[in-house]
Motif scaffolding. Structure first.
Motif, short mmCIF file in Angstrom:
data_model
loop_
_atom_site.label_atom_id
_atom_site.label_comp_id
_atom_site.label_asym_id
_atom_site.label_seq_id
_atom_site.Cartn_x
_atom_site.Cartn_y
_atom_site.Cartn_z
N THR A 119 0.83 -1.20 0.00
CA THR A 119 0.00 0.00 0.00
C THR A 119 0.87 1.25 0.00
O THR A 119 1.97 1.25 0.56
N TRP A 334 -10.97 -4.01 2.52
CA TRP A 334 -9.68 -3.40 2.15
C TRP A 334 -8.55 -4.01 2.96
O TRP A 334 -7.49 -4.33 2.42
N TRP A 390 -12.40 -4.63 -4.01
CA TRP A 390 -11.08 -4.03 -3.84
C TRP A 390 -10.02 -4.80 -4.64
O TRP A 390 -9.08 -4.18 -5.19
N VAL A 393 -10.20 -3.68 -8.29
CA VAL A 393 -9.62 -2.34 -8.47
C VAL A 393 -8.10 -2.42 -8.44
O VAL A 393 -7.41 -1.79 -9.25
N THR A 394 -7.57 -3.22 -7.52
CA THR A 394 -6.12 -3.39 -7.43
C THR A 394 -5.56 -4.02 -8.71
O THR A 394 -4.52 -3.59 -9.22
N ARG A 402 -6.58 2.29 -5.86
CA ARG A 402 -7.40 1.71 -4.80
C ARG A 402 -7.36 2.56 -3.54
O ARG A 402 -8.40 2.91 -2.96
N ASP A 403 -6.16 2.94 -3.11
CA ASP A 403 -6.02 3.65 -1.84
C ASP A 403 -6.48 5.10 -1.92
O ASP A 403 -6.91 5.68 -0.91
#
Length: 478
Positions: A119, A334, A390, A393-394, A402-403
């Motif tokens: 992340t 997440w 999630w 999206v990643t 995503r973040d």
């Protein structure tokens, strides 16, 4: 002597008379006019309130209730929750060993490095803390009381209003003057029950973020070594791998709340919005009272803890319920995805993750806490769907896309986007919505052309070479 003067009680006002009645009941004295001089049986009262039938604990509870009756204001004394929780946790609490401190300090350093690869959300400002069960109670109680207060006040107000609206006319005056008294006793009972819940949770939670809400202020990551050891007991996984995996999860959770500074207030607001609509269903209460067996304290405890006297949720409550459930699912989903990426090199990560999922599915600490506070049952399906969203999206946009969705509540995935991730992917430009629509339109047009074919004279062969008419086909489909 004044105590033998029969006129003392005759001169009491309705409010004072009502207070005397409650004091006599709480002290166990027989009350004139009640069936067979009925008084409150401390053992039955303890069972109904869900607290241990311990003489010292009961004496403290009744003392607290009497203090609440004499309180100058109608605020809730949350020290009752703290003391009750500690009394439950203390007998089972052990100190953290030197070996645990050394090992976890090393594992937290590794966890931070792995997490930084998964992340872009930055590291924490303060070092993680290791807590005993009683230390966890002390540090988290301010947040527990903040979460519980709107619910406790709503229930107390609802009960007071319901009693005043439905009480016989002859005691309306007494109830009107004693409304603060009723609220204080209701608040004390709620605080005591909250302490019971927190005391039990202190023996289950493995980290500060185990229930989805950051319970310790300033976004400090915390771990409970004693409970981690209990969690690992029986797993065919080494304790160091379990500690490392749970350290990654806790750091991910704490980093998320440090990054999304609006998130804590957002969750508390959702709980408050839900609590505002709580009221008492007098029909249910009357039906229960008509069949209630005073000797069956378990029946009363079940009614109180399952919300039997609270009617179906209002539309506003349902909306707040959905917002809260969706937000908790987004947080947990997440954390699941980021933890899976960060622990990919941990040999038994999948086995530990499965244990976490099973624990959650069978009613983990989060469900116990929110069921008590707001009657919320977290659905594991919702959490799985959020994690799948999630992950997509990643896969298509990377960790940064995503973040970045946590930067502001207005851009966070909606409930509909959890159910249908393609909506989110199109909003983010990660898939071509126009091309997808064109393909869909082409398919629908071809289907429409097929269904609108009106040539009923041309024979059609079946699978065996026989002839069926056009008129037979649609009838058969019906």
């Amino acid at each position: 002597m004044a105590d033998n003067n029969p006129t003392d009680d005759d001169n009491l006002s309705p409010e004072d008379e009502f207070q005397k009645l409650l004091r006599d009941l709480l002290s166990g004295k027989p009350v004139e006019g009640f069936p067979e001089g009925m008084a409150i049986d401390p053992a039955q009262f303890a069972s109904a309130a869900g607290i241990p039938n311990d003489p010292a604990a009961l004496a403290a509870l009744f003392s607290n209730l009497q203090n609440a009756m004499n309180a100058a204001d109608d605020s809730i004394d949350w020290s009752l929750s703290l003391n009750n929780a500690k009394s439950i946790a203390l007998p089972t609490t052990r100190e953290i060993t030197a070996e645990e401190r050394t090992s976890l300090d090393q594992e937290l350093q590794v966890a931070a490095l792995w997490l930084s690869e998964a992340t872009d959300i930055t590291e924490l400002a303060e070092a993680p803390r290791l807590l005993t069960r009683t230390e966890w109670i002390t540090r988290t109680m301010p947040t527990w009381s903040a979460l519980a207060e709107p619910v406790a006040l709503s229930i107390a107000n609802a009960l007071t209003d319901a009693m005043q609206e439905n009480a016989p006319e002859e005691i309306q005056a007494a109830l009107g003057g004693a409304s603060k008294l009723i609220r204080n006793i209701g608040g004390a009972l709620f605080a005591t029950q909250l302490g019971q819940v927190v005391g039990q949770l202190s023996q289950e939670v493995v980290s500060g973020g185990d229930i989805g809400v950051p319970l310790i202020e300033h976004d400090i990551a915390t771990l409970l070594p004693q409970n981690i050891a209990d969690f690992a007991d029986g797993l065919d996984v080494s304790i160091d791998q379990v500690r490392l995996y749970l350290a990654v999860r806790e750091l991910a959770h704490a980093r998320l709340f440090r990054h999304a500074k609006w998130l804590r207030l957002h969750l508390i607001s959702a709980i408050t919005d839900y609590a505002r609509g709580i009221h008492i269903d007098m029909n249910s209460l009357e039906e229960f009272a008509s069949d209630f067996d005073p000797s069956n304290s378990e029946e009363l405890r079940q009614a109180l803890t399952t919300g039997a006297f609270i009617p179906e949720k209002t539309e506003a409550q349902l909306a707040a319920h959905v917002r809260l459930e969706s937000m908790l699912a987004l947080i947990e989903g997440w954390v699941d995805v980021v933890t899976a990426a960060a622990t990919s090199r941990l040999p038994r990560a999948a086995a530990i993750a499965e244990t976490v999922r099973r624990r959650r599915a069978t009613g983990g600490p989060a469900e116990s806490a929110f069921s008590t506070l707001v009657g919320l049952e977290l659905r594991p399906r919702r959490l799985r769907e959020a994690a799948a969203m999630w992950a997509r999206v990643t896969e298509l946009g990377g960790a940064s896309v995503r973040d970045d969705l946590w930067d502001h509540p207005d851009i966070l995935p909606t409930s509909e986007e959890i159910d249908n991730p393609d909506l989110l992917l199109m909003r983010l430009g990660l898939i071509d919505g126009n091309a997808d629509s064109a393909d869909k339109d082409e398919f629908e047009q071809a289907l429409a052309d097929l269904l609108s074919d009106t040539d009923t004279t041309r024979p059609v062969e079946d699978d065996h070479g026989g002839i069926i008419s056009r008129d037979d086909g649609p009838e058969e489909e019906k």
